[in-house]
Motif scaffolding. Structure first.
Motif, PDB file in Angstrom:
ATOM      1  N   LYS A   1      -3.411   6.571   1.438  1.00 34.36           N
ATOM      2  CA  LYS A   1      -2.631   5.337   1.287  1.00 34.36           C
ATOM      3  C   LYS A   1      -1.477   5.287   2.274  1.00 34.36           C
ATOM      4  O   LYS A   1      -1.177   4.232   2.838  1.00 34.36           O
ATOM      5  CB  LYS A   1      -2.138   5.197  -0.146  1.00 34.36           C
ATOM      6  N   TYR A   2      -0.824   6.417   2.512  1.00 37.09           N
ATOM      7  CA  TYR A   2       0.262   6.441   3.493  1.00 37.09           C
ATOM      8  C   TYR A   2      -0.251   6.151   4.901  1.00 37.09           C
ATOM      9  O   TYR A   2       0.349   5.372   5.647  1.00 37.09           O
ATOM     10  CB  TYR A   2       0.980   7.791   3.476  1.00 37.09           C
TER      11      TYR A   2
ATOM     12  N   SER B   1      -5.623  11.149  -1.904  1.00 33.45           N
ATOM     13  CA  SER B   1      -5.535   9.700  -2.071  1.00 33.45           C
ATOM     14  C   SER B   1      -4.141   9.186  -1.701  1.00 33.45           C
ATOM     15  O   SER B   1      -4.010   8.085  -1.152  1.00 33.45           O
ATOM     16  CB  SER B   1      -5.899   9.289  -3.495  1.00 33.45           C
ATOM     17  N   VAL B   2      -3.122   9.974  -1.961  1.00 27.79           N
ATOM     18  CA  VAL B   2      -1.764   9.574  -1.579  1.00 27.79           C
ATOM     19  C   VAL B   2      -1.645   9.546  -0.050  1.00 27.79           C
ATOM     20  O   VAL B   2      -1.123   8.591   0.528  1.00 27.79           O
ATOM     21  CB  VAL B   2      -0.715  10.526  -2.192  1.00 27.79           C
TER      22      VAL B   2
ATOM     23  N   GLU C   1       1.966   6.614  -6.872  1.00 27.23           N
ATOM     24  CA  GLU C   1       0.922   7.569  -7.252  1.00 27.23           C
ATOM     25  C   GLU C   1       1.380   9.004  -7.013  1.00 27.23           C
ATOM     26  O   GLU C   1       1.007   9.911  -7.753  1.00 27.23           O
ATOM     27  CB  GLU C   1      -0.350   7.295  -6.454  1.00 27.23           C
TER      28      GLU C   1
ATOM     29  N   ALA D   1      -3.077   4.587   5.706  1.00 22.53           N
ATOM     30  CA  ALA D   1      -3.548   3.202   5.748  1.00 22.53           C
ATOM     31  C   ALA D   1      -2.375   2.237   5.886  1.00 22.53           C
ATOM     32  O   ALA D   1      -2.447   1.266   6.655  1.00 22.53           O
ATOM     33  CB  ALA D   1      -4.356   2.880   4.498  1.00 22.53           C
ATOM     34  N   ALA D   2      -1.288   2.498   5.173  1.00 22.58           N
ATOM     35  CA  ALA D   2      -0.108   1.635   5.272  1.00 22.58           C
ATOM     36  C   ALA D   2       0.469   1.672   6.684  1.00 22.58           C
ATOM     37  O   ALA D   2       0.864   0.634   7.228  1.00 22.58           O
ATOM     38  CB  ALA D   2       0.944   2.062   4.255  1.00 22.58           C
TER      39      ALA D   2
ATOM     40  N   THR E   1       2.254   1.751  -3.501  1.00 29.28           N
ATOM     41  CA  THR E   1       1.286   2.314  -4.444  1.00 29.28           C
ATOM     42  C   THR E   1       1.064   3.800  -4.175  1.00 29.28           C
ATOM     43  O   THR E   1       0.892   4.579  -5.111  1.00 29.28           O
ATOM     44  CB  THR E   1      -0.055   1.568  -4.417  1.00 29.28           C
ATOM     45  N   GLY E   2       1.074   4.183  -2.913  1.00 29.93           N
ATOM     46  CA  GLY E   2       0.976   5.609  -2.586  1.00 29.93           C
ATOM     47  C   GLY E   2       2.166   6.381  -3.103  1.00 29.93           C
ATOM     48  O   GLY E   2       2.028   7.485  -3.638  1.00 29.93           O
TER      49      GLY E   2
ATOM     50  N   VAL F   1       0.843  -1.204   0.000  1.00 31.61           N
ATOM     51  CA  VAL F   1       0.000   0.000   0.000  1.00 31.61           C
ATOM     52  C   VAL F   1       0.873   1.247   0.000  1.00 31.61           C
ATOM     53  O   VAL F   1       0.591   2.223  -0.712  1.00 31.61           O
ATOM     54  CB  VAL F   1      -0.968  -0.014   1.201  1.00 31.61           C
ATOM     55  N   ALA F   2       1.934   1.238   0.787  1.00 28.35           N
ATOM     56  CA  ALA F   2       2.840   2.391   0.821  1.00 28.35           C
ATOM     57  C   ALA F   2       3.507   2.589  -0.543  1.00 28.35           C
ATOM     58  O   ALA F   2       3.670   3.724  -1.003  1.00 28.35           O
ATOM     59  CB  ALA F   2       3.897   2.206   1.904  1.00 28.35           C
TER      60      ALA F   2
END
Length: 66
Positions: free
Chosen positions: A49-50, A45-46, A26, A52-53, A22-23, A19-20
């Motif tokens: 994701k950070y 969204s970035v 992105e 959430a990771a 993909t962030g 997830v990190a």
């Protein structure tokens, strides 16, 4: 039972890394670069994701310690 918990904890850490990543990838995209130049901060969204990771990784580390 302990082996399953360790496997789940490691899986959470690997998911957090994904997830990190993909962030991060992105954040290097054209839309994010333009938004960062205009606003001076990354897109929502970035950041989601950070965060959430980080939460997923903390959950995995908590399971490893327990």
């Amino acid at each position: 039972m302990k082996k399953n918990k360790m496997f789940f904890a490691l899986a959470l850490i690997v998911i957090a890394i994904g997830v990190a990543y993909t962030g991060y990838s992105e954040s290097k995209g054209a839309i994010s670069v333009v938004s960062n130049a205009i606003n001076g901060r990354p897109t929502d969204s970035v950041m989601i994701k950070y965060v959430a990771a980080a939460v997923i990784a903390l959950g995995g580390l908590f399971l490893l310690k327990k």
